[in-house]
Design a protein around this motif. Structure first.
Motif, mmCIF file in Angstrom:
data_model
loop_
_atom_site.group_PDB
_atom_site.id
_atom_site.type_symbol
_atom_site.label_atom_id
_atom_site.label_comp_id
_atom_site.label_asym_id
_atom_site.label_seq_id
_atom_site.Cartn_x
_atom_site.Cartn_y
_atom_site.Cartn_z
ATOM 1 N N ALA A 54 0.830 -1.209 0.000
ATOM 2 C CA ALA A 54 0.000 0.000 0.000
ATOM 3 C C ALA A 54 0.863 1.257 0.000
ATOM 4 O O ALA A 54 0.513 2.258 -0.627
ATOM 5 C CB ALA A 54 -0.914 -0.007 1.220
ATOM 6 N N ILE A 55 2.001 1.202 0.710
ATOM 7 C CA ILE A 55 2.878 2.372 0.835
ATOM 8 C C ILE A 55 4.284 1.941 0.420
ATOM 9 O O ILE A 55 5.182 1.756 1.252
ATOM 10 C CB ILE A 55 2.838 2.928 2.278
ATOM 11 N N PRO A 56 4.500 1.723 -0.887
ATOM 12 C CA PRO A 56 5.729 1.081 -1.369
ATOM 13 C C PRO A 56 7.009 1.852 -1.070
ATOM 14 O O PRO A 56 8.092 1.253 -1.017
ATOM 15 C CB PRO A 56 5.490 0.965 -2.882
ATOM 16 N N ASN A 57 6.927 3.162 -0.882
ATOM 17 C CA ASN A 57 8.123 3.950 -0.593
ATOM 18 C C ASN A 57 8.359 4.152 0.899
ATOM 19 O O ASN A 57 9.278 4.859 1.295
ATOM 20 C CB ASN A 57 8.019 5.323 -1.277
ATOM 21 N N GLY A 58 7.544 3.522 1.712
ATOM 22 C CA GLY A 58 7.678 3.694 3.149
ATOM 23 C C GLY A 58 7.025 4.978 3.623
ATOM 24 O O GLY A 58 6.598 5.815 2.837
ATOM 25 N N SER A 59 6.941 5.125 4.931
ATOM 26 C CA SER A 59 6.242 6.269 5.515
ATOM 27 C C SER A 59 7.086 7.540 5.473
ATOM 28 O O SER A 59 8.312 7.498 5.514
ATOM 29 C CB SER A 59 5.886 5.970 6.977
ATOM 30 N N LYS A 60 6.388 8.667 5.420
ATOM 31 C CA LYS A 60 7.051 9.970 5.539
ATOM 32 C C LYS A 60 7.535 10.223 6.964
ATOM 33 O O LYS A 60 8.343 11.131 7.192
ATOM 34 C CB LYS A 60 6.088 11.090 5.139
ATOM 35 N N ILE A 61 7.047 9.444 7.915
ATOM 36 C CA ILE A 61 7.427 9.635 9.325
ATOM 37 C C ILE A 61 8.850 9.128 9.516
ATOM 38 O O ILE A 61 9.139 7.950 9.280
ATOM 39 C CB ILE A 61 6.459 8.889 10.247
ATOM 40 N N ASN A 62 9.730 9.984 9.946
ATOM 41 C CA ASN A 62 11.149 9.637 10.023
ATOM 42 C C ASN A 62 11.487 8.999 11.370
ATOM 43 O O ASN A 62 12.098 9.588 12.246
ATOM 44 C CB ASN A 62 12.006 10.881 9.800
ATOM 45 N N ASN A 78 -9.775 4.493 -4.253
ATOM 46 C CA ASN A 78 -10.102 3.217 -4.901
ATOM 47 C C ASN A 78 -9.593 1.981 -4.169
ATOM 48 O O ASN A 78 -9.838 0.854 -4.611
ATOM 49 C CB ASN A 78 -9.569 3.199 -6.338
ATOM 50 N N LEU A 79 -8.839 2.156 -3.090
ATOM 51 C CA LEU A 79 -8.240 1.084 -2.298
ATOM 52 C C LEU A 79 -7.024 0.435 -2.954
ATOM 53 O O LEU A 79 -6.331 -0.369 -2.328
ATOM 54 C CB LEU A 79 -9.264 -0.019 -1.956
ATOM 55 N N ASP A 80 -6.738 0.786 -4.191
ATOM 56 C CA ASP A 80 -5.611 0.176 -4.899
ATOM 57 C C ASP A 80 -4.336 1.008 -4.789
ATOM 58 O O ASP A 80 -3.248 0.462 -4.600
ATOM 59 C CB ASP A 80 -5.965 -0.016 -6.374
ATOM 60 N N THR A 81 -4.458 2.318 -4.961
ATOM 61 C CA THR A 81 -3.308 3.216 -4.892
ATOM 62 C C THR A 81 -3.518 4.211 -3.759
ATOM 63 O O THR A 81 -4.619 4.742 -3.577
ATOM 64 C CB THR A 81 -3.124 3.968 -6.218
ATOM 65 N N TRP A 82 -2.429 4.490 -3.039
ATOM 66 C CA TRP A 82 -2.515 5.269 -1.808
ATOM 67 C C TRP A 82 -1.549 6.447 -1.820
ATOM 68 O O TRP A 82 -0.450 6.346 -2.360
ATOM 69 C CB TRP A 82 -2.228 4.377 -0.602
ATOM 70 N N THR A 83 -1.975 7.533 -1.189
ATOM 71 C CA THR A 83 -1.114 8.702 -0.988
ATOM 72 C C THR A 83 -0.802 8.808 0.490
ATOM 73 O O THR A 83 -1.715 8.984 1.319
ATOM 74 C CB THR A 83 -1.826 9.994 -1.451
ATOM 75 N N ASP A 84 0.471 8.693 0.826
ATOM 76 C CA ASP A 84 0.881 8.762 2.227
ATOM 77 C C ASP A 84 0.887 10.212 2.698
ATOM 78 O O ASP A 84 1.549 11.064 2.102
ATOM 79 C CB ASP A 84 2.268 8.138 2.403
ATOM 80 N N LEU A 85 0.174 10.494 3.767
ATOM 81 C CA LEU A 85 0.137 11.840 4.346
ATOM 82 C C LEU A 85 1.061 11.966 5.556
ATOM 83 O O LEU A 85 1.233 13.060 6.086
ATOM 84 C CB LEU A 85 -1.293 12.206 4.751
ATOM 85 N N GLY A 86 1.611 10.830 6.000
ATOM 86 C CA GLY A 86 2.532 10.881 7.134
ATOM 87 C C GLY A 86 1.816 10.959 8.472
ATOM 88 O O GLY A 86 0.788 10.327 8.691
ATOM 89 N N ALA A 87 2.362 11.784 9.369
ATOM 90 C CA ALA A 87 1.956 11.774 10.771
ATOM 91 C C ALA A 87 0.543 12.287 11.007
ATOM 92 O O ALA A 87 0.102 13.254 10.385
ATOM 93 C CB ALA A 87 2.936 12.610 11.586
#
Length: 320
Positions: A72-80, A122-131
């Motif tokens: 769902a979050i292939p690049n990992g979280s924005k939370i460091n 759509n449940l398929d592609t996600w945008t990570d908003l972080g914290a």
């Protein structure tokens, strides 16, 4: 006389075989640690779980066949934080036309943790908003993992927590991407004994009550160090007329003072069920979903299976 004998036999069966086995599951039913379940409007089911930067599985039916679709979050979280590439314990909710996927950023045994959120249409592609603003460090009395969003009829409430002071909730903004300004973390459940091994809060409404489901006991690494019998994961519940406190178990014991009525525990080939949630399926009604170890297969975390049972609330308490 005959009817009393039959009643006694049925009572004995209930004691010995107190829990139904999980419903049949086909396809990829493993890779299911801490599952989150939702059904899209077109009838397609989605399952999210710990690992692989939140694994996505889909199926045409709640029982499968389940197919792995990627991260769902292939690049990992924005939370460091340590753990930003190894995300845990997802929770998924639809609000309006947007899906919200909450996740934990932490490392095993650490209190340096935070809850993040991603959105999708759509449940398929996600945008990570972080914290989300819910976070913890050493010195706090809670650990900011295992998020679960809940609408109590007037506001969004986020439940979370694991060990330390156990389970908490806080109010969220609307739309629920951030904790409400100035919102406090309020304790809703606590196990005073031992290591306070309680986590995975999930609130569900039925009738006039808000039911707080949670996992109690040791969750993981059963293949390396199995706990004493009865100390492994099990699913318990308390209820309240408020979603933000006052939870008690079936005996009336406060959830903040160790209360908890067992809903599901080890039985037969099912070992250590937990990481649960509740979904109201259009065909089956309320179901309890969770992960468990199938003792016929293996005890490793990566072997945990996806379990589903229908729930009967007719007694006022959930029975699988």
């Amino acid at each position: 006389m005959r009817s009393s004998i039959i009643a006694s036999l049925l009572s004995a069966v209930t004691v010995v075989y107190g829990y139904a086995n999980p419903m049949a599951c086909s396809g990829e039913c493993g890779n299911a640690h801490d599952p989150a379940l939702i059904r899209r409007d077109d009838g397609k089911y989605y399952r999210f779980s710990t690992g692989n930067k939140i694994s996505i599985h889909t199926a045409p039916s709640i029982t499968g066949p389940w197919t792995y679709k990627g991260a769902a979050i292939p690049n990992g979280s924005k939370i460091n934080l340590k753990g930003k590439d190894d995300l845990w314990a997802p929770d998924v909710t639809k609000v309006g036309n947007t899906y919200y996927l909450y996740y934990s950023v932490s490392s095993f045994g650490s209190q340096d943790s935070a809850i993040g959120v991603a959105t999708s249409t759509n449940l398929d592609t996600w945008t990570d908003l972080g914290a989300t603003g819910i976070a913890s460090k050493a010195g706090k009395n809670y650990n900011a993992i295992d998020p679960a969003l809940y609408w109590d009829g007037s506001k969004f409430v986020m439940s979370f927590g694991s060990f330390w002071g156990d389970l908490f909730s806080t109010n969220m903004q609307n739309p629920p991407v951030k904790a409400a300004a100035g919102a406090a973390a309020i304790g809703i459940a606590f196990k005073p004994e031992g290591e306070h091994a309680q986590e995975g809060a999930f609130i569900a409404k039925n009738g006039n009550y808000h039911y707080l489901f949670f996992s109690f006991g040791k969750c993981c690494h059963f293949d390396q160090n199995r706990p004493a019998k009865g100390q492994e994961y099990k699913i318990q519940v308390c209820r309240s007329t408020s979603a933000t406190g006052g939870f008690v178990d079936k005996a009336g014991k406060k959830c903040t003072e160790g209360g908890g009525t067992t809903v599901l525990e080890s039985h037969g080939f099912v070992y250590g069920p937990g990481g649960q949630g509740v979904y109201y399926d259009p065909k089956l009604g309320p179901v309890l979903y969770y992960h468990y170890v199938d003792t016929r297969i293996g005890y490793a975390d990566g072997q945990k299976k996806f379990g589903i049972n229908q729930i009967n609330f007719s007694s006022g308490w959930p029975v699988v």
